[in-house]
Design an enzyme around this catalytic site. Structure first.
Site, PDB file in Angstrom:
ATOM      1  N   ASP A 121       0.995  -1.280   0.240  1.00  0.00           N
ATOM      2  CA  ASP A 121      -0.266   0.486   0.009  1.00  0.00           C
ATOM      3  C   ASP A 121       0.966   1.289   0.051  1.00  0.00           C
ATOM      4  O   ASP A 121       1.541   1.735   1.232  1.00  0.00           O
ATOM      5  CB  ASP A 121      -0.835   0.107   1.145  1.00  0.00           C
ATOM      6  CG  ASP A 121      -1.532  -0.857   1.363  1.00  0.00           C
ATOM      7  OD1 ASP A 121      -1.627  -2.403   0.010  1.00  0.00           O
ATOM      8  OD2 ASP A 121      -3.316  -1.265   2.280  1.00  0.00           O
ATOM      9  N   LYS A 154      -7.095   2.881  -3.060  1.00  0.00           N
ATOM     10  CA  LYS A 154      -7.274   2.907  -1.517  1.00  0.00           C
ATOM     11  C   LYS A 154      -7.613   4.268  -1.050  1.00  0.00           C
ATOM     12  O   LYS A 154      -7.018   5.169  -1.422  1.00  0.00           O
ATOM     13  CB  LYS A 154      -5.854   2.308  -1.493  1.00  0.00           C
ATOM     14  CG  LYS A 154      -6.336   2.444   0.164  1.00  0.00           C
ATOM     15  CD  LYS A 154      -5.558   1.633   1.082  1.00  0.00           C
ATOM     16  CE  LYS A 154      -4.667   1.842   2.727  1.00  0.00           C
ATOM     17  NZ  LYS A 154      -4.264   1.101   3.448  1.00  0.00           N
ATOM     18  N   LYS A 182     -10.323   0.174  -2.081  1.00  0.00           N
ATOM     19  CA  LYS A 182     -10.302  -0.496  -0.781  1.00  0.00           C
ATOM     20  C   LYS A 182     -10.479   0.878  -0.267  1.00  0.00           C
ATOM     21  O   LYS A 182      -9.740   2.303  -0.328  1.00  0.00           O
ATOM     22  CB  LYS A 182      -8.836  -0.757  -0.647  1.00  0.00           C
ATOM     23  CG  LYS A 182      -8.415  -1.369   1.261  1.00  0.00           C
ATOM     24  CD  LYS A 182      -7.305  -1.335   1.141  1.00  0.00           C
ATOM     25  CE  LYS A 182      -7.029  -1.803   2.995  1.00  0.00           C
ATOM     26  NZ  LYS A 182      -6.020  -2.385   3.127  1.00  0.00           N
TER      27      LYS A 182
END
Lengths: 326, 291
Positions: free
Chosen positions: A157, A226, A262
């Site tokens: 991430d 995300k 996400k």
């Protein structure tokens, strides 16, 4: 997965990233987001009533989508081991309870998490590339990423440099994502780590920017987009996620490729999670209702899901005494 | 000539977490006076209201139980003061609900205020009475002290809508517990008024949560709730069948249960300490001497 759209469309997109000017022209040429409309649509999707068997399915799906996260300065190997055990077996009293999708930790704890999770199928996600600020020289970001990948992270991430994005240096952001994606390759070959790109939507100011950032990251090859690191308020919201879902839907229409979404931060209750699932189904369709394509970045959400699950199974309300304190 | 004034027909709400929400179910019911005339509408609490109230009570527990006993006494005394200030409103509510004469209703309000003051005084004295420094065969200080049980569900008496209500509520919160209270079904008005008093008298939100409605529908959810630590069944006095089923449900997580009496007691009688000691846990601490 639907077939690729006309080669012309993909050809257009490859030209887009040729220079800063073409990239800016493309991103600023995206249609603007109707703020009132997006918020109203998100709110109306949040009113759906999901009950009984549908609710039970939604809860199990949401558990399977959780990236169980701990990103604190005070994290210890012991805490990460406990979290990993919980990810594999969220409800120790109920073997039918599914495992979560992944455990999300800082890069230095990837090895600990990996060792505990073994071949359970639960992935290890590492926040790398100077999360949460994203303000470090590129070589530091790349070294951070390579370390995490070498330690066995299945997913990375990263966070974009919001300063560069807001100044309009889109190509710089694009090239950073491309470079980090390159660092996700495993030196000895093998499946590269999946890359999730965090926008920190709480700092992007407008939905138009969220849409632009989504396209930018997808063009650069992100596997997932995300919302937030969880360190900035507001974190994930329904309208922001709606805008991102629309972007991945349009991207699939243009290129045939699916990108995951996400939302992370601020999703604490089962009710919230179910609202997101309803939105996924309505905006992008059931293809995305899978842990491969939709995740929740959360820590406290899992406990509420477990309490609701136990309520459905036993008919009585559970309480925080019956789940772990994370 | 002035047009006749239109009555304000009130629909009261619940009291959860320091706020006054409508029932999640959207239902309300009509509260009648002793002669069967309309008094007001009251919210009909559902199981989800009970669930929300338990969450609010749990959230408030740490702060309330962590306050000094002296501070809890001050706050309870403040409740008595505000109730005293609102005497006409409460006297009217009792008069309407219970069909008493104005003089009798005033006496009930007096008794309720006195009861609050009495319990307020116990806040920093109960430990001296039920706690102890135990003699043990070793070089240790051995101290037993009462600690609050946690979240307590209270089914308020159906008959005595103010004095009975205060007599079951005050002893539970004075020791540091937080409460989810289900009011008298037929006589909810004093409970609703008391909620307004609590909201304006320094009682932190969530310490007392008041649900108006039917104990028979709400209480089973509270009795079975795993995050409720104790339940007082005063409100189902005489209904042996319901009381038994609630006790069975409460046994699941070993809740403390204050059993339902066969008939509603005379709340005017002087209270004893059991109303408080039924909802405390005795904690014993060993501490080495000379360290």
């Amino acid at each position: 997965m639907p077939a690729l759209t006309s080669p012309g469309a993909t050809g257009d997109l490859s030209d887009v990233t040729a220079s800063d000017a073409t990239l800016r022209r493309f991103l600023h040429g995206l249609p603007g987001v109707d703020q009132v409309g997006a918020e109203a649509r998100a709110a109306s999707l949040g009113t759906r009533s999901i009950k009984t068997t549908a609710k039970a399915q939604a809860i199990d799906l949401a558990i399977r989508m959780v990236d169980l996260t701990t990103l604190e300065g005070q994290d210890t190997p012991g805490k990460v081991r406990a979290l990993a055990s919980k990810a594999m077996r969220p409800d120790p009293t109920d073997a039918t309870c599914p495992a979560t999708a992944a455990v999300c930790v800082y890069p230095d704890l990837v090895g600990v998490a990996k060792q505990q999770l073994g071949d359970s199928g639960v992935n290890v996600a590492a926040v790398a590339a100077a999360v949460p600020r994203g303000r470090a020289p590129l070589d530091i970001k790349l070294a951070d990423t390579r370390d995490a990948v070498a330690a066995g992270a299945d997913e990375i991430d990263m966070v974009i440099d919001r300063g560069a994005f807001l100044t309009g240096r889109y190509l710089q952001v694009f090239e950073e994502i491309v470079a980090v994606r390159g660092a996700c390759e495993r030196p000895g070959g093998g499946e590269p780590a999946h890359l999730k790109v965090i926008f920190e939507t709480g700092e992007l100011q407008t939905y138009d920017n969220v849409r632009r950032a989504s396209w930018l990251a997808m063009l650069a090859g992100a596997h997932f987009i995300k919302t937030s690191t969880g360190k900035v308020q507001p974190a994930a919201t329904l309208p922001v996620t709606l805008v991102m879902l629309e972007a991945v839907r349009d991207y699939r229409e243009a290129t045939g490729q699916m990108v995951g979404v996400k939302p992370a931060g601020g999703i604490r209750t089962t009710k919230d999670a179910v609202k997101y699932l309803v939105m996924v189904n309505e905006v992008v369709g059931a293809d995305w209702l899978d842990p491969d394509w939709f995740r929740f970045g959360a820590s406290t959400l899992l406990n509420d899901l477990l309490m609701q699950r136990s309520k459905l199974a036993t008919g009585r309300y559970s309480g925080p005494d019956y789940v772990t304190i994370d | 000539m002035a047009a006749p004034r239109i009555d304000v027909r009130k629909t009261y709400k619940l009291y959860i977490g320091g706020a006054f929400p409508r029932s999640e179910s959207g239902y309300s019911y009509t509260a009648l006076d002793a002669k069967g005339r309309f008094v007001a509408n009251a919210a009909l609490a559902s199981r989800k209201d009970a669930r929300d109230a338990v969450v609010a009570a749990r959230k408030a527990f740490g702060g309330w139980s962590g306050r000094t006993a002296y501070n809890r006494a001050q706050i309870l005394y403040r409740v008595a003061e505000v109730l005293e200030d609102r005497r006409p409103q409460f006297a009217l509510a009792v008069q309407q609900s219970e069909g008493l004469t104005p003089a009798r209703a005033n006496a009930v309000v007096d008794a309720a205020v006195d009861r609050l003051v009495w319990y307020a005084g116990w806040a920093d004295k109960l430990t001296q009475v039920v706690g102890n420094a135990n003699p043990v065969a070793g070089p240790f200080f051995n101290l037993s002290t009462p600690e609050p049980t946690g979240v307590v569900a209270v089914l308020a008496p159906q008959g005595s809508s103010l004095l009975g209500l205060v007599s079951v509520l005050a002893p539970v919160i004075v020791t540091g517990n937080t409460v989810v209270l289900v009011s008298s079904y037929a006589r909810p008005l004093p409970a609703v008024n008391l909620a307004e008093v609590l909201a304006t008298s320094d009682v932190p939100g969530g310490v007392v949560n008041i649900l108006t409605g039917d104990a028979a529908t709400v209480a089973p959810w509270l009795a079975a709730h795993l995050d409720v630590n104790a339940i007082d069944l005063a409100g189902v006095a005489g209904d042996t069948e319901l009381a038994t089923s609630l006790e069975v449900a409460a046994a699941d997580n070993l809740k403390r249960v204050r059993r339902a009496p066969a008939t509603e007691p005379d709340w005017a009688a002087a209270p004893d300490l059991t109303a408080m000691t039924d909802f405390v846990e005795i904690k014993t601490v060993w501490h080495p001497m000379g360290v």
